[in-house]
Enzyme design. Structure first.
Site, PDB file in Angstrom:
ATOM      1  N   SER A 140       0.828  -1.196   0.000  1.00  0.00           N
ATOM      2  CA  SER A 140       0.000   0.000   0.000  1.00  0.00           C
ATOM      3  C   SER A 140       0.874   1.263   0.000  1.00  0.00           C
ATOM      4  O   SER A 140       1.645   1.451  -0.935  1.00  0.00           O
ATOM      5  CB  SER A 140      -0.966  -0.066   1.189  1.00  0.00           C
ATOM      6  OG  SER A 140      -2.007   0.832   0.997  1.00  0.00           O
ATOM      7  N   ASP A 143      -9.954  -5.737  -3.237  1.00  0.00           N
ATOM      8  CA  ASP A 143      -9.416  -4.710  -2.327  1.00  0.00           C
ATOM      9  C   ASP A 143     -10.414  -3.559  -2.216  1.00  0.00           C
ATOM     10  O   ASP A 143     -10.852  -3.011  -3.233  1.00  0.00           O
ATOM     11  CB  ASP A 143      -8.084  -4.223  -2.933  1.00  0.00           C
ATOM     12  CG  ASP A 143      -7.277  -3.366  -1.994  1.00  0.00           C
ATOM     13  OD1 ASP A 143      -7.861  -2.495  -1.337  1.00  0.00           O
ATOM     14  OD2 ASP A 143      -6.049  -3.562  -1.936  1.00  0.00           O
ATOM     15  N   HIS A 196      -7.405  -6.058   1.066  1.00  0.00           N
ATOM     16  CA  HIS A 196      -6.207  -5.226   1.283  1.00  0.00           C
ATOM     17  C   HIS A 196      -5.399  -5.683   2.502  1.00  0.00           C
ATOM     18  O   HIS A 196      -4.382  -5.084   2.821  1.00  0.00           O
ATOM     19  CB  HIS A 196      -6.670  -3.776   1.480  1.00  0.00           C
ATOM     20  CG  HIS A 196      -5.591  -2.746   1.345  1.00  0.00           C
ATOM     21  ND1 HIS A 196      -4.903  -2.532   0.165  1.00  0.00           N
ATOM     22  CD2 HIS A 196      -5.071  -1.859   2.233  1.00  0.00           C
ATOM     23  CE1 HIS A 196      -4.026  -1.560   0.339  1.00  0.00           C
ATOM     24  NE2 HIS A 196      -4.089  -1.137   1.590  1.00  0.00           N
TER      25      HIS A 196
HETATM   26  N1  LIG Z   1      -7.578   2.569   8.703  1.00  0.00           N
HETATM   27  C1  LIG Z   1      -7.786   2.822   7.318  1.00  0.00           C
HETATM   28  C2  LIG Z   1      -7.066   1.833   6.445  1.00  0.00           C
HETATM   29  C3  LIG Z   1      -5.693   1.597   6.892  1.00  0.00           C
HETATM   30  C4  LIG Z   1      -5.131   0.367   6.262  1.00  0.00           C
HETATM   31  O1  LIG Z   1      -5.822  -0.477   5.659  1.00  0.00           O
HETATM   32  N2  LIG Z   1      -3.857   0.272   6.390  1.00  0.00           N
HETATM   33  C5  LIG Z   1      -3.166  -0.831   5.796  1.00  0.00           C
HETATM   34  C6  LIG Z   1      -2.061  -0.290   4.932  1.00  0.00           C
HETATM   35  S1  LIG Z   1      -2.697   0.934   3.812  1.00  0.00           S
HETATM   36  C7  LIG Z   1      -2.552  -1.672   6.868  1.00  0.00           C
HETATM   37  O2  LIG Z   1      -1.593  -2.369   6.625  1.00  0.00           O
HETATM   38  N3  LIG Z   1      -3.084  -1.599   8.079  1.00  0.00           N
HETATM   39  C8  LIG Z   1      -2.531  -2.252   9.225  1.00  0.00           C
HETATM   40  C9  LIG Z   1      -2.733  -3.730   9.334  1.00  0.00           C
HETATM   41  O3  LIG Z   1      -3.562  -4.312   8.602  1.00  0.00           O
HETATM   42  O4  LIG Z   1      -2.027  -4.336  10.155  1.00  0.00           O
HETATM   43  C10 LIG Z   1      -9.237   2.770   6.974  1.00  0.00           C
HETATM   44  O5  LIG Z   1      -9.929   2.025   7.642  1.00  0.00           O
HETATM   45  O6  LIG Z   1      -9.644   3.422   6.015  1.00  0.00           O
END
Ligand SMILES: N[C@@H](CCC(=O)N[C@@H](CS)C(=O)NCC(=O)O)C(=O)O
Length: 277
Positions: A146, A222, A254
């Site tokens: 991402s 995604d 995602h």
């Molecule tokens: N919190 C955000 C999305 C954040 C998100 O999905 N982050 C991804 C990377 S872009 C991630 O790796 N989150 C932490 C995880 O899954 O451990 C939302 O709900 O819109």
């Protein structure tokens, strides 16, 4: 540098370390997996850049990469995604400020004093690691998820001599055309969009590409496809005739369930390139 923890893992060592960063003007924490082969020889390194809201910990604990790194004899680095500390500027939104450094060197206040993530990842942390651990400086690959996929692609295209191989999981592929990008690049770099182009994988692909074969995986289910814009990067790869594989993986979202599913392929892909296979 201070060792925070070291755990035996697939016959190697998964460590977490903190150090004073000159680029970020504060203490930074990173994870490093050193595979068992490093007891005998210096090993190649795969950088893993994480996404929005992450620290060094998410991928280290959820991506399942250590097993494949141990099998292939490569080290893994899991850096943080932004500067940290009470004196570091932040924003109420999850996608700006802490946890959202976008791997750029900010030039605008209030971000400029600490948000130097490009220099931190490409210069400062490698210099520390190659001094302290048995790692091969001339064999570096880079990947990420991402926002971290955006970081991996843009750092690799900016520095093809440093990063022999590059791959990405669901990268923010065209940030200058996305709400995951325009807000952040304008905050960190200012309103002149000319300065943003050096941090957009699609624009960089159109201009230069990367000398290696590039591997991209994107989940077909995604939730963030409209923000990630994989089609822009895939079109740019085709237009440039970039050597590469762009895989749309049906049904995957995602999350780290997606990342961990395809991690074996990515680690093996980098190991092949870094060992010159
Ligand atoms: N919190 C955000 C999305 C954040 C998100 O999905 N982050 C991804 C990377 S872009 C991630 O790796 N989150 C932490 C995880 O899954 O451990 C939302 O709900 O819109």
């Amino acid at each position: 540098m201070e060792m925070l923890s070291e755990n035996k893992c697939f016959d190697g060592v998964q460590g977490v370390y903190s150090h004073r960063s000159e680029s970020c003007k504060g203490d930074m924490t990173f994870g490093l997996f050193v595979p068992p082969q490093a007891k005998l020889q210096e090993v190649p390194v795969l950088w893993y850049l994480s996404g929005l809201t992450c620290t060094h910990e998410n991928a280290m604990t959820k991506a399942g990469a250590q097993r494949w790194a141990a099998e292939n004899g490569i080290a893994l680095v899991f850096p943080d995604t932004s500067p940290r500390g009470d004196d570091v500027a932040d924003d109420d939104a999850y996608d700006l400020g802490k946890g959202a450094g976008f791997y750029v060197n900010a030039t605008q206040d209030p971000w400029a004093p600490h948000y130097k993530m490009f220099d931190y990842i490409a210069e400062e942390l490698p210099a520390l690691l190659f001094k302290e651990f048995p790692l091969l400086e001339e064999a570096q690959g880079i990947t990420g998820h991402s926002m971290g996929g955006h970081g991996a692609l843009t750092l690799a295209m900016a520095r093809p001599d440093q990063y022999t191989s590059v791959s990405a999981f669901a990268p923010i592929a065209n940030p200058t055309a996305s709400d995951w990008g325009r807000k952040q690049l304008s905050a960190y770099l200012g309103d002149d969009e000319a300065a943003w182009a050096a941090h957009d994988a699609t624009l960089m692909m159109r201009e230069t590409g990367h000398p290696s074969h590039v591997l991209i995986d994107q989940g077909g289910a995604d939730n963030f496809l409209d923000l990630l814009k994989p089609e822009a990067l895939s079109e740019a790869m085709a237009a440039r005739r970039q050597s590469g594989t762009f895989r749309m993986q049906a049904g995957y979202d995602h999350s780290y369930f997606f990342v961990s599913t395809f991690m074996e392929d990515h680690v093996a892909f980098h190991a092949d390139a870094l060992y010159g296979v």
